[in-house]
Motif scaffolding. Structure first.
Motif, mmCIF file in Angstrom:
data_model
loop_
_atom_site.group_PDB
_atom_site.id
_atom_site.type_symbol
_atom_site.label_atom_id
_atom_site.label_comp_id
_atom_site.label_asym_id
_atom_site.label_seq_id
_atom_site.Cartn_x
_atom_site.Cartn_y
_atom_site.Cartn_z
ATOM 1 N N PRO A 61 3.708 -18.630 9.666
ATOM 2 C CA PRO A 61 3.454 -18.961 11.060
ATOM 3 C C PRO A 61 3.048 -17.743 11.708
ATOM 4 O O PRO A 61 3.495 -16.745 11.543
ATOM 5 C CB PRO A 61 4.818 -19.521 11.481
ATOM 6 C CG PRO A 61 5.569 -19.959 10.342
ATOM 7 C CD PRO A 61 5.065 -19.118 9.213
ATOM 8 N N ASN A 62 2.192 -18.146 12.737
ATOM 9 C CA ASN A 62 1.621 -17.113 13.494
ATOM 10 C C ASN A 62 2.593 -16.466 14.552
ATOM 11 O O ASN A 62 2.120 -15.548 15.285
ATOM 12 C CB ASN A 62 0.228 -17.406 14.239
ATOM 13 C CG ASN A 62 0.435 -18.493 14.918
ATOM 14 O OD1 ASN A 62 1.370 -18.841 15.336
ATOM 15 N ND2 ASN A 62 -0.862 -19.078 15.144
ATOM 16 N N ARG A 63 3.765 -16.993 14.485
ATOM 17 C CA ARG A 63 4.770 -16.383 15.272
ATOM 18 C C ARG A 63 5.497 -15.044 14.502
ATOM 19 O O ARG A 63 5.991 -14.244 15.062
ATOM 20 C CB ARG A 63 5.993 -17.488 15.449
ATOM 21 C CG ARG A 63 5.525 -18.789 16.051
ATOM 22 C CD ARG A 63 6.866 -19.595 15.991
ATOM 23 N NE ARG A 63 7.316 -20.014 14.840
ATOM 24 C CZ ARG A 63 8.566 -19.422 14.062
ATOM 25 N NH1 ARG A 63 9.161 -18.393 14.798
ATOM 26 N NH2 ARG A 63 8.864 -19.829 13.061
ATOM 27 N N PHE A 64 4.967 -14.852 13.354
ATOM 28 C CA PHE A 64 5.426 -13.710 12.650
ATOM 29 C C PHE A 64 3.795 -12.691 12.912
ATOM 30 O O PHE A 64 3.105 -13.088 12.373
ATOM 31 C CB PHE A 64 5.739 -13.859 11.221
ATOM 32 C CG PHE A 64 6.910 -14.736 11.097
ATOM 33 C CD1 PHE A 64 7.144 -16.007 11.343
ATOM 34 C CD2 PHE A 64 7.999 -13.858 10.592
ATOM 35 C CE1 PHE A 64 8.161 -16.634 10.918
ATOM 36 C CE2 PHE A 64 9.255 -14.586 10.439
ATOM 37 C CZ PHE A 64 9.132 -15.921 10.758
ATOM 38 N N SER A 65 4.236 -11.706 13.460
ATOM 39 C CA SER A 65 3.363 -10.527 13.412
ATOM 40 C C SER A 65 3.798 -9.293 13.037
ATOM 41 O O SER A 65 4.649 -8.484 13.397
ATOM 42 C CB SER A 65 2.470 -10.447 15.072
ATOM 43 O OG SER A 65 3.897 -10.286 15.695
ATOM 44 N N PRO A 66 3.110 -8.982 11.818
ATOM 45 C CA PRO A 66 3.531 -7.342 11.343
ATOM 46 C C PRO A 66 2.454 -6.346 12.039
ATOM 47 O O PRO A 66 1.629 -6.635 12.738
ATOM 48 C CB PRO A 66 3.057 -7.551 9.834
ATOM 49 C CG PRO A 66 1.893 -8.446 9.829
ATOM 50 C CD PRO A 66 2.105 -9.302 11.131
ATOM 51 N N LYS A 67 3.172 -5.036 12.191
ATOM 52 C CA LYS A 67 2.559 -3.905 13.104
ATOM 53 C C LYS A 67 2.638 -2.750 11.898
ATOM 54 O O LYS A 67 4.042 -2.482 11.752
ATOM 55 C CB LYS A 67 2.963 -3.844 14.261
ATOM 56 C CG LYS A 67 2.234 -4.936 15.226
ATOM 57 C CD LYS A 67 2.480 -4.580 16.766
ATOM 58 C CE LYS A 67 1.419 -5.498 17.472
ATOM 59 N NZ LYS A 67 1.695 -6.950 17.223
ATOM 60 N N SER A 68 1.835 -2.005 11.890
ATOM 61 C CA SER A 68 2.020 -0.550 11.192
ATOM 62 C C SER A 68 1.196 0.325 11.638
ATOM 63 O O SER A 68 0.087 0.488 11.670
ATOM 64 C CB SER A 68 1.363 -0.936 9.679
ATOM 65 O OG SER A 68 1.575 0.260 8.844
ATOM 66 N N PRO A 69 2.233 1.018 12.742
ATOM 67 C CA PRO A 69 1.756 2.069 13.471
ATOM 68 C C PRO A 69 1.098 3.402 12.507
ATOM 69 O O PRO A 69 0.058 4.041 13.066
ATOM 70 C CB PRO A 69 2.805 2.565 14.171
ATOM 71 C CG PRO A 69 3.903 2.090 13.612
ATOM 72 C CD PRO A 69 3.580 1.145 12.718
ATOM 73 N N ASP A 70 1.608 3.327 11.439
ATOM 74 C CA ASP A 70 1.288 4.510 10.224
ATOM 75 C C ASP A 70 1.709 4.251 8.887
ATOM 76 O O ASP A 70 2.317 3.125 8.810
ATOM 77 C CB ASP A 70 1.642 5.924 10.809
ATOM 78 C CG ASP A 70 3.564 5.843 10.863
ATOM 79 O OD1 ASP A 70 3.856 6.220 11.912
ATOM 80 O OD2 ASP A 70 4.063 5.618 10.039
ATOM 81 N N LYS A 71 0.984 4.834 8.005
ATOM 82 C CA LYS A 71 1.499 4.357 6.561
ATOM 83 C C LYS A 71 3.061 4.268 6.094
ATOM 84 O O LYS A 71 3.501 3.844 5.099
ATOM 85 C CB LYS A 71 0.844 4.883 5.887
ATOM 86 C CG LYS A 71 0.950 5.936 5.211
ATOM 87 C CD LYS A 71 0.011 6.830 3.959
ATOM 88 C CE LYS A 71 0.668 7.914 3.520
ATOM 89 N NZ LYS A 71 -0.057 8.489 2.390
ATOM 90 N N ALA A 72 3.798 4.880 6.993
ATOM 91 C CA ALA A 72 5.267 5.025 6.728
ATOM 92 C C ALA A 72 6.246 3.995 7.445
ATOM 93 O O ALA A 72 7.252 3.807 7.085
ATOM 94 C CB ALA A 72 5.849 6.525 7.151
ATOM 95 N N HIS A 73 5.357 3.289 8.284
ATOM 96 C CA HIS A 73 6.124 2.125 8.991
ATOM 97 C C HIS A 73 5.444 0.792 8.987
ATOM 98 O O HIS A 73 4.275 0.772 8.972
ATOM 99 C CB HIS A 73 6.270 2.611 10.672
ATOM 100 C CG HIS A 73 7.122 3.943 10.891
ATOM 101 N ND1 HIS A 73 6.582 5.258 10.688
ATOM 102 C CD2 HIS A 73 8.373 4.024 11.007
ATOM 103 C CE1 HIS A 73 7.612 6.111 10.761
ATOM 104 N NE2 HIS A 73 8.879 5.539 11.314
ATOM 105 N N LEU A 74 6.292 -0.220 9.037
ATOM 106 C CA LEU A 74 5.811 -1.613 8.875
ATOM 107 C C LEU A 74 6.824 -2.221 9.513
ATOM 108 O O LEU A 74 8.016 -2.640 9.115
ATOM 109 C CB LEU A 74 5.693 -1.940 7.634
ATOM 110 C CG LEU A 74 5.090 -3.596 7.488
ATOM 111 C CD1 LEU A 74 3.556 -3.461 8.257
ATOM 112 C CD2 LEU A 74 4.875 -3.997 5.989
#
Lengths: 114, 110
Positions: A61-74
């Motif tokens: 569902p689009n209520r879930f949004s991943p964000k990766s500010p840099d390659k070490a973080h998700l």
């Protein structure tokens, strides 16, 4: 010196709230994942990022949004939480190259929606 | 369709007995298969992969392309083997997407 760390480990919240789970890896890996483990222990992939770029987006569902500010973080942000979102969410990372299929997992974040 | 099937939710054996955890897969490409294990209160971790053809903690698994299987075996189970075992199939080339089976809980009784 934990390889893949997630916070928080436990999260209890009310329906309709918005919450985030953070993941960090210190392995120097390029690829990171979010998996959901439901009450029957079934592990299902949700998202994957490679070098901050989204490469896998399963039917989530689009209520879930991943964000990766840099390659070490998700990080995983969830809007308008529903009862069915209750699960254990696992972050994982993987190095590059063929034959390195091993995923390194975090300890999991148990989300309970009331 | 890409799928991994572990038909047993729970496998209960006595210490010293042989163990076989079943795994079947469905994939049109060249399969890359793994077994992951989750001990109580520990994170999910790789146990073994088929390309390595290795034995880890006494466990082995052979890829049988004819039967599309990758069963995990150990001749003599130990109590410390009690855990949740997941079979996984890597698809999608370099994305490294792992598709997991439903998992089998192995319970080794004293």
């Amino acid at each position: 010196d934990t390889a893949v760390s997630q916070t928080p480990k436990y999260l209890v919240t009310q329906m309709g709230n918005d919450k985030s789970i953070k993941c960090e890896q210190n392995l120097g890996h390029d690829t990171m994942y979010w998996y959901k483990q439901d009450s029957k222990k079934f592990l299902k992939i949700m998202f994957s990022y490679n070098n901050k770029e989204l490469i896998i987006n399963e039917t989530v569902p689009n209520r879930f949004s991943p964000k990766s500010p840099d390659k070490a973080h998700l990080n995983l942000h969830i809007n308008s939480l529903e009862l069915g979102d209750s699960a254990v969410y696992f972050c994982a990372s993987r190095g590059q190259g063929r034959g390195t299929g091993e995923l390194f997992f975090g300890e999991g974040s148990r989300l309970t929606v009331l | 369709a890409q799928r991994v099937t572990q038909p047993e939710k729970l496998l209960s054996v006595f210490k010293g007995a042989p163990v076989e955890l079943k795994c079947n897969y469905s994939y049109s490409g060249s399969p890359e298969l793994f077994w992951y294990v989750q001990y109580s209160r520990q994170r999910l971790q790789l146990l073994l992969r088929h390309i390595s053809r290795e034995s880890i903690k006494g466990f082995t698994a052979d890829l049988n392309k004819g039967e599309t299987s990758f069963h995990l075996k150990k001749p003599f189970a130990q109590e410390e083997d009690s855990a949740m075992y997941y079979c996984a199939l890597r698809v999608g080339g370099n994305t490294g997407k792992l598709i997991f089976g439903q998992g089998t809980t192995l319970q080794v009784k004293p």
